[in-house]
Design an enzyme around this catalytic site. Structure first.
Site: not given
Ligand code: NAG
Ligand code: NAG
Ligand code: NAG
Ligand code: NAG
Ligand code: NAG
Ligand code: NAG
Ligand code: NAG
Ligand code: NAG
Ligand code: NAG
Ligand code: NAG
Length: 876
Positions: A428, A431, A562
């Site tokens: 997670d 990015e 999310d």
């Protein structure tokens, strides 16, 4: 010479969108093509600037054009700076596809054509001369930090892809900007850049399907618009790299050919373990090991299958990776949970983030600092950010020693002997995400106000760490503005360094984040896959990531990030999973079932449990401030989950077969309706219905409180999965009047044979002991076909597999193929749908078999071993 556009209003935290009049870009002089040379399948030419444009910086005066017919269905077109190196996506990250060696313009399904002055090019379909891509009247712009290519499209063009996004699956052809800049995007807002970067689009016409891929990892805006002056157009505005296009011919008849061509280009998806298709449970906010153990017990007490228990960052000490909180998740007690799960044929997955907290006393940091593997600022210090554990550094996935570091961390922490024996990984925040708000002059200061518990701050890293000295010297000194390029992509987070690692940060190989930002999550994925294989070299692993780049499916699966517990996100998840599973070649995909942020409701969660049963990756996941939403929390949801999981589990071998096929040739495991009915234009906009595999049509209820749903049925025959009733589609919308809160409409497409387990089970291990049923759903023309792949479910190298092809024609059902997988299991029932009257069944040796009717189906109990071919005669 030119008029700079109007600056739009600057909203707090929103990108300063600089709008340039398209007429200004079209007035640029473009380039002149000279010195064209054809050699075999390759065409080269020089492009010379035909007049300064300088719209976002200086024009590059001399370019090189290379066009190659790589295969009969793929043209590669690349435009580079003739006199200097520019960043290109590294070969190690995106291995270039091989040319077939025998392709040529004479045999190719698509052709390249050009005009010299001004230079423009066209890609057209050989058989029909239909133009698929044309830059005519839109000059090429090639500047240091701005590349612009614009093509005309037909009116109402059907364009799909260009993700990651939450826009409709068929992108609106008016006023659409798709920005590629990977971003931590809580709530997955509409019309913004999200976590992944997939610069591929598919275009569907009644005359065929084709695709265009731009191999470029830089930030970009791709705009799709329709104006009176230009009609419908698609344009690329890219802030770096090179123009590196791949044009895919697709096919005039089947979009599936296009998906296979894209798979040849980006890599075929990795197979996942059989257990990966079981039901997964997770949430952010499990309080402690007692809480987690309780969820596991409650699932078994409620008789709802639970295959895999997940824990979010809650288990960590101070939210640091590779640690457990000694008070809330003590190692010995979490190990007890893992042992319990394994003893019950269940699995265990933990979250692992990339960012590592800065603290000399913390092993993962100290070891990484010793190895000097963090991404760097141009002055040689580690680039720092603010993530869950406070001030952090970011692993440099380009560093030559990064695999050694990551393998070692996995070996230490995920060690079966004294650590946590995970079966898969969840990655997670890759990015990479950063909570530090620009200008972010001092993450330590911002960390003080981080309300996230418990930020433990320590002293800053040594800013005098010497710069990585082995980095090769660049051929030309880079003068680019790595923080604020003149053309500002419409990054919803604002500046390109906002909420992520600084774009002026440097990797060990000299590459800068400015160029490689969109690769960060992808590289963490491949590094993590290797670390897992290092732990368990013989078995497939399940890795689920948030951030992706083109080709990520070769190593990982993906969840859609999310989302929120809203009906919009429930509906929109279908377009989201279709993007990944049917276009981007990342088939192991799912959205957080019942929604992550905000509070779900009983009926939303019930509907979502059922829709989620048809996501390839099925996981219930929840936010830390939301009410609990495990399926057993409400009676309606529990029943809905039981019903849908019963169908899902029986279909696992069917979808597992589809995954195997995908790993061989890229055949998509989910399909929008137009993949199967490409000449029916009514199917092009549909994104609330989809095929799970190629035979099972899923059409969920889509509105809150509603027990009806309008669905589109193409002209074809379908069968209700539960009642076996025949449903004749006639190319129109029909209303299903009574769909209870524990039901989901699922149909089998006529013409398909679907292998199922005869009944469901509470774990996939138990499921694998069950015999099979074959559903023969006879099609319009009286035939049907299907297949079944069998292997041991997890080995990377399978010693023996079976691939069985089933065909039904003229009353004869045959099974043939390879039968090497050793199994005692057999097909104990054949069910025929869509035949009337007196059916007699005889086996190969001529003996009669008993038949009975069940609803609208005819059932034949029998015992056909899965070890060799067979034929059954239904006397029809
Ligand atoms: C190729 O381009 C040239 C120049 O524009 C044009 O004359 C010719 O018709 C084109 N050929 C095809 C097949 O489109
Ligand atoms: C285009 O979309 C933008 C962003 O959503 C919006 O602000 C603008 O008003 C739209 N323009 C037109 C002409 O529809
Ligand atoms: C689409 O064109 C309209 C009209 O020219 C313009 O207002 C709008 O900004 C354009 N949208 C995009 C995304 O370029
Ligand atoms: C997103 O777009 C959809 C469809 O255009 C719309 O129904 C929905 O309300 C939008 N959601 C938000 C949060 O704006
Ligand atoms: C990178 O950019 C940031 C923001 O301007 C700046 O604080 C930092 O010093 C830069 N790094 C170097 C060493 O240039
Ligand atoms: C931290 O919070 C305090 C108290 O609310 C405030 O005065 C200060 O400006 C905040 N600092 C930052 C960096 O946000
Ligand atoms: C969810 O419900 C809980 C309990 O009722 C409440 O405390 C919380 O504020 C709600 N969250 C949202 C986002 O509405
Ligand atoms: C659905 O029903 C609930 C409970 O009656 C109600 O609160 C809600 O407003 C309804 N939603 C819609 C969209 O009608
Ligand atoms: C029947 O239809 C299927 C699916 O459309 C097709 O693949 C098959 O060739 C057809 N068979 C015959 C005998 O017409
Ligand atoms: C199965 O396929 C093989 C090879 O194509 C063929 O020789 C054989 O006759 C087939 N068997 C049946 C039962 O159709």
């Amino acid at each position: 010479m030119f008029t700079r556009g109007i600056s739009l209003a600057v909203l707090a935290g929103v990108a300063v969108a600089e709008w340039t009049d398209p007429a200004v870009l079209d007035a640029c002089g473009g380039y002149t093509l000279e010195n064209p040379q054809t050699q075999g399948s390759t065409f080269t030419a020089d492009l010379t600037s035909a007049g300064e444009c300088a719209v976002y910086g200086k024009d590059i005066p001399q370019l090189s054009l290379l066009v190659e017919y790589e295969t009969d269905t793929r043209i590669h077109l690349k435009i580079t700076d003739a006199s200097a190196d520019r960043y290109e996506v590294p070969e190690e990250i995106f291995p270039r596809p091989q040319a077939s060696g025998n392709a040529s313009a004479e045999t190719a399904a698509i052709q390249f054509n050009y005009t010299e002055n001004p230079f423009a090019f066209t890609i057209y379909r050989t058989s029909t001369s239909e133009v698929l891509f044309s830059t005519a009247s839109h000059p090429l712009i090639y500047e240091s930090q701005f590349l612009h290519v614009k093509t005309s499209l037909p009116d109402n063009a059907n364009i799909y892809g260009l993700g990651e996004h939450t826009d409709p699956f068929r992108l609106p052809e008016v006023n659409t900007t798709r920005t590629m800049w990977n971003r931590d995007a809580y709530g997955v807002p509409n019309a913004t850049n999200l976590y992944g970067d997939h610069p591929i689009y598919f275009e569907q016409r009644t005359t065929g399907s084709h695709g265009v891929f731009l191999l470029n990892s830089n930030g970009m805006d791709v705009k799709l618009n329709t104006t009176e002056q230009d009609g419908t157009t698609l344009e690329y505005n890219v802030i770096g790299g090179v123009l590196d296009f791949y044009f895919l011919a697709g096919s005039e008849t089947s979009p599936l050919e296009l998906t296979k061509q894209y798979a040849d280009l980006v890599g075929k998806p990795a197979e996942v373990p059989y257990w990966g298709f079981g039901s997964h449970q997770c949430r952010f906010g499990y309080k402690d090991f007692v809480d987690v153990a309780g969820v596991i017990s409650n699932y078994s007490a409620s008789d709802i299958p639970l295959e895999t228990m997940w824990i979010d960052i809650d288990y960590m000490q101070g939210r640091r990776i590779m640690t457990v909180d000694p008070d809330y998740f003590p190692m010995d007690r979490v190990r007890e949970i893992v042992s319990y799960l394994h003893e019950h044929d269940q699995k265990f997955i933990l979250m692992t983030d990339p960012a590592v907290a800065v603290d000399e006393e913390y092993g993962a940091y100290a070891r990484g600092t010793e190895m000097d593997i963090w991404i760097k600022q141009p002055d040689g210090s580690a680039t720092i950010g603010l993530v869950w554990p406070g001030v952090t550094v970011y692993p440099d996935w380009f560093h030559p020693n990064i695999q050694e570091y990551w393998d070692n961390e996995f070996t230490l922490f995920y060690n079966p002997e004294d650590g946590l024996d995970i079966d898969g990984v969840w990655i997670d925040m890759n990015e990479p995400a950063n909570f530090c708000v620009l200008p972010c002059t001092d993450p330590y200061e911002q960390a003080v106000n981080q309300t996230l518990p418990p930020p433990r701050l320590t002293s800053p890293p040594d800013h005098d760490t010497p710069i990585f000295t082995d980095a090769p010297a660049p051929r030309r000194k880079r003068a680019d503005n790595l923080l604020n390029p003149e053309y500002e992509i419409e990054n919803a987070a604002g500046d390109i360094s906002s909420k992520t690692a600084w774009t002026n940060a440097t990797h060990a190989n000299g590459l800068v984040e400015y160029n490689t930002h969109n690769l960060y999550g992808h590289m963490m994925s491949t590094t993590t896959q290797k670390a897992m294989l290092n732990r368990r070299p013989d078995v497939r692993t399940l890795i689920i990531t948030r951030s992706t780049f083109a080709g990520a499916g070769t190593s990982v699966g993906k969840w859609l990030g999310d989302n929120l517990s809203t009906w919009w996100h429930y509906r929109n998840s279908i377009a989201g999973i279709l993007g990944f599973a049917s276009i981007y070649q990342i088939p192991m995909v799912g959205a957080d079932i019942c929604g992550f942020g905000a509070n779900t409701t009983e009926t939303l969660c019930a509907r979502w449990a059922m829709l989620g049963a048809f996501y390839p990756f099925m996981r219930n996941h929840n936010g830390d401030t939301s009410i609990s939403q495990e399926y057993y929390r409400w009676d309606t949801v529990a029943e809905a989950a039981r019903n849908a999981l019963d169908i899902r589990y029986r279909l696992i071998d069917y979808i597992y077969t589809a995954f195997h096929q995908a790993s061989l040739d890229g055949t998509p495991v989910l399909q929008p309706l137009w993949f199967q009915y490409p000449s029916d234009a009514n199917t092009y906009p549909l994104d609330l219905q989809f095929f799970f595999g190629d035979s099972v049509l899923v059409s969920p209820v889509t509105e809150e409180n509603s027990t009806t749903v309008d669905i589109y049925l193409p002209e074809d025959v379908f069968y209700d999965f539960t009642t076996f009733e025949t449903i004749q589609g006639n190319g129109s919308v029909v209303t299903l009047p009574e769909v209870g809160f524990t039901e989901i409409p699922v149909y089998i497409r006529g013409g398909k044979i679907v292998p199922l387990r005869i009944e469901s089970a509470s774990t996939t291990a138990e499921l694998r002991e069950k015999p099979f049923e074959l559903i023969v759903a006879v099609g319009k023309n009286g035939t049907a076909s299907g297949s079944l792949y069998l292997d041991d479910g997890e080995s990377l190298q399978q010693s023996a597999t079976s691939f069985i092809q089933f065909d039904y024609q003229n009353g004869l059902l045959t099974a043939n193929g390879t039968f090497d997988y050793q199994t005692d299991l057999s097909i104990t029932q054949v069910r025929i749908l869509g035949v009337d009257g007196n059916v007699t069944a005889t086996s190969e040796d001529g003996s009669a078999l008993s038949t009975s009717t069940d609803g609208d189906s005819i059932v034949v109990p029998l015992d056909l071993p899965l070890t060799g071919p067979f034929t059954l005669n239904f006397g029809l």
